[in-house]
Design an enzyme around this catalytic site. Structure first.
Site, PDB file in Angstrom:
ATOM      1  N   ARG A  90     -28.027  29.448  81.410  1.00 17.42           N
ATOM      2  CA  ARG A  90     -28.566  28.367  82.395  1.00 17.42           C
ATOM      3  C   ARG A  90     -27.631  28.165  83.528  1.00 17.42           C
ATOM      4  O   ARG A  90     -26.635  27.831  83.401  1.00 17.42           O
ATOM      5  CB  ARG A  90     -28.958  27.114  81.446  1.00 17.42           C
ATOM      6  CG  ARG A  90     -29.635  27.315  80.234  1.00 17.42           C
ATOM      7  CD  ARG A  90     -30.952  26.444  79.967  1.00 17.42           C
ATOM      8  NE  ARG A  90     -31.521  25.885  80.939  1.00 17.42           N
ATOM      9  CZ  ARG A  90     -31.956  24.623  80.821  1.00 17.42           C
ATOM     10  NH1 ARG A  90     -31.841  23.983  79.689  1.00 17.42           N
ATOM     11  NH2 ARG A  90     -32.863  24.150  81.587  1.00 17.42           N
ATOM     12  N   ASP A 238     -27.197  16.970  86.029  1.00 20.22           N
ATOM     13  CA  ASP A 238     -27.175  18.469  85.540  1.00 20.22           C
ATOM     14  C   ASP A 238     -25.657  19.121  86.281  1.00 20.22           C
ATOM     15  O   ASP A 238     -24.829  19.768  85.676  1.00 20.22           O
ATOM     16  CB  ASP A 238     -28.069  19.455  85.769  1.00 20.22           C
ATOM     17  CG  ASP A 238     -28.995  19.292  84.710  1.00 20.22           C
ATOM     18  OD1 ASP A 238     -29.909  18.277  84.632  1.00 20.22           O
ATOM     19  OD2 ASP A 238     -28.794  19.889  83.342  1.00 20.22           O
TER      20      ASP A 238
HETATM   21  O1  MRU Z   1     -33.705  21.610  81.433  1.00 18.24           O
HETATM   22  P1  MRU Z   1     -33.201  20.531  80.522  1.00 18.24           P
HETATM   23  O2  MRU Z   1     -33.893  19.909  79.626  1.00 18.24           O
HETATM   24  O3  MRU Z   1     -31.620  20.834  80.019  1.00 18.24           O
HETATM   25  O4  MRU Z   1     -32.574  19.499  81.762  1.00 18.24           O
HETATM   26  C1  MRU Z   1     -32.015  18.367  81.414  1.00 18.24           C
HETATM   27  C2  MRU Z   1     -31.779  17.310  82.589  1.00 18.24           C
HETATM   28  O5  MRU Z   1     -32.043  17.538  83.602  1.00 18.24           O
HETATM   29  C3  MRU Z   1     -31.259  16.013  82.033  1.00 18.24           C
HETATM   30  O6  MRU Z   1     -31.632  14.930  82.639  1.00 18.24           O
HETATM   31  C4  MRU Z   1     -29.772  16.145  82.531  1.00 18.24           C
HETATM   32  O7  MRU Z   1     -29.184  17.289  81.793  1.00 18.24           O
HETATM   33  C5  MRU Z   1     -28.977  15.012  82.034  1.00 18.24           C
HETATM   34  S1  MRU Z   1     -28.490  15.144  80.544  1.00 18.24           S
HETATM   35  C6  MRU Z   1     -27.470  13.920  79.891  1.00 18.24           C
END
Ligand code: MRU
Length: 346
Positions: A90, A238
């Site tokens: 990712r 993120d």
């Molecule tokens: O694609 P994801 O579900 O991994 O994305 C997660 C998010 O965008 C969350 O809001 C972010 O990682 C904050 S987690 C504490």
């Protein structure tokens, strides 16, 4: 309070709650090798920036246990290949790369030790990353809860709770801390198309903690803000650039724009491991493009015409000027963020 275990290291295996099955089934998967962990991150068995970082660290530790060489240079070459494989999963959440860099640095620091002892040190480092994240979340909660008053209605986007971290959560950690302090908080979880983390994960997690939660579709938040039914917005992150621009789940930007339009405070809660000082502004943050099927389908149902063009960026960038404050384990900072963020690292 930590009633959700997203990820755990047990008997030299990694156990993860399969978030793709929530809210209807609590299924725990066991991983015995790093490739399984890499696939689990890619396929979103586990998701959320800090949780991805912990999973990558534990995956590296699993991989290190299986490297059967005696010489450090050879060991480090193989360890780097394992980290590269985990790093391909990712691209946006910086916690992934932060954790992998920490694991490699740990191996280098212990290079004089016999290989099995280095592997043991890597396991300890992965557990340290886990524990530190948990502690950071509790501190973020304590720092952030002061911003919430009894009786408030707070909107959150995506899932930034125990599921997205080692436990407790960042944005939801602030809400848990506020309720632990005796404040009544009503949470509005927007559904967060296309993967619906708000409807499926945040609503499940808040219900499990006994917190009042209402799910809305993403299209409803503007109207609710206009009617003054939302007192504050709080989201996770993120990756945060050095200037305070925040990459978070797609749709975060529209929450921030609407909050700004209606004078609603917009808070971001994240640990320092999510801040990437090497990235000057949000323009340089890599944004993951995901499978078009996440847009064309809701569950098994195909909702779009065949052969229509699809875009599916998984994250967007909210400019720093729309962010009221960033809540970290080291304190709450406001703009101008270049200064306030750099002070957090002193
Ligand atoms: O694609 P994801 O579900 O991994 O994305 C997660 C998010 O965008 C969350 O809001 C972010 O990682 C904050 S987690 C504490």
């Amino acid at each position: 309070m930590d009633i959700i275990k997203t990820i755990e290291w047990k008997d030299n295996k990694v156990i993860m709650l399969d978030q793709r099955r929530l809210p209807h089934e609590e299924l725990y998967n066991t991983y015995e090798d790093y490739l399984g962990v890499a696939k689990a991150i890619k396929n979103m068995v586990i998701r959320g920036a800090p949780a991805i970082g912990v999973a990558a660290a534990m995956g590296t530790a699993l991989g290190a246990m299986g490297i059967g060489v005696e010489n450090f240079d050879e060991f480090f070459q193989k360890l780097s290949a394992i980290c590269d494989r985990l790093g391909e999963t990712r691209p946006t959440a910086v916690n992934l790369f932060w954790a992998l860099a920490r694991m490699k640095a740990c191996a280098q620091l212990n290079k004089e030790l016999p290989i099995p002892e280095i592997a043991e040190k890597l396991k300890e480092e992965a557990l340290k990353i886990y524990t530190e994240d948990l502690e950071s979340n509790h501190m973020i909660g304590r720092n952030g809860e002061k911003l919430l008053q009894d009786g408030m209605t707070v909107l959150t986007h995506c899932n930034a709770g125990a599921l997205a971290t080692a436990g407790f959560g960042t944005a939801l950690g602030v809400i848990y801390s506020a309720t632990n302090a005796g404040k009544r908080i009503h949470v509005i979880a927007d559904e967060t198309r296309p993967r619906l983390q708000g409807a499926m994960l945040t609503a499940w997690e808040l219900q499990k903690h006994g917190i009042e939660v209402t799910v809305i579709s993403d299209t409803m938040m503007g109207s609710l803000m206009k009617q003054r039914e939302i007192d504050a917005c709080i989201v996770g992150a993120d990756r945060i650039a050095a200037n305070g621009d925040v990459a978070n789940k797609i749709g975060t930007y529209q929450v921030a724009v609407l909050a700004n339009r209606h004078g609603v405070p917009f808070y971001v809660a994240a640990p320092l491991s999510t801040i990437d000082l090497d990235i000057k502004s949000g323009n340089d943050i890599p944004i993951e493009e995901r499978d078009p099927k996440e847009v064309t389908h809701i569950g098994p149902i195909h909702i779009t015409p065949d052969y229509v063009k699809i875009q599916n960026p998984a994250f967007d960038v909210t400019p720093a000027e729309l962010i009221t404050a960033i809540i970290t384990e080291k304190g709450v900072v406001e703009g101008p963020y270049e200064n306030s963020i750099s002070k957090l690292f002193n």
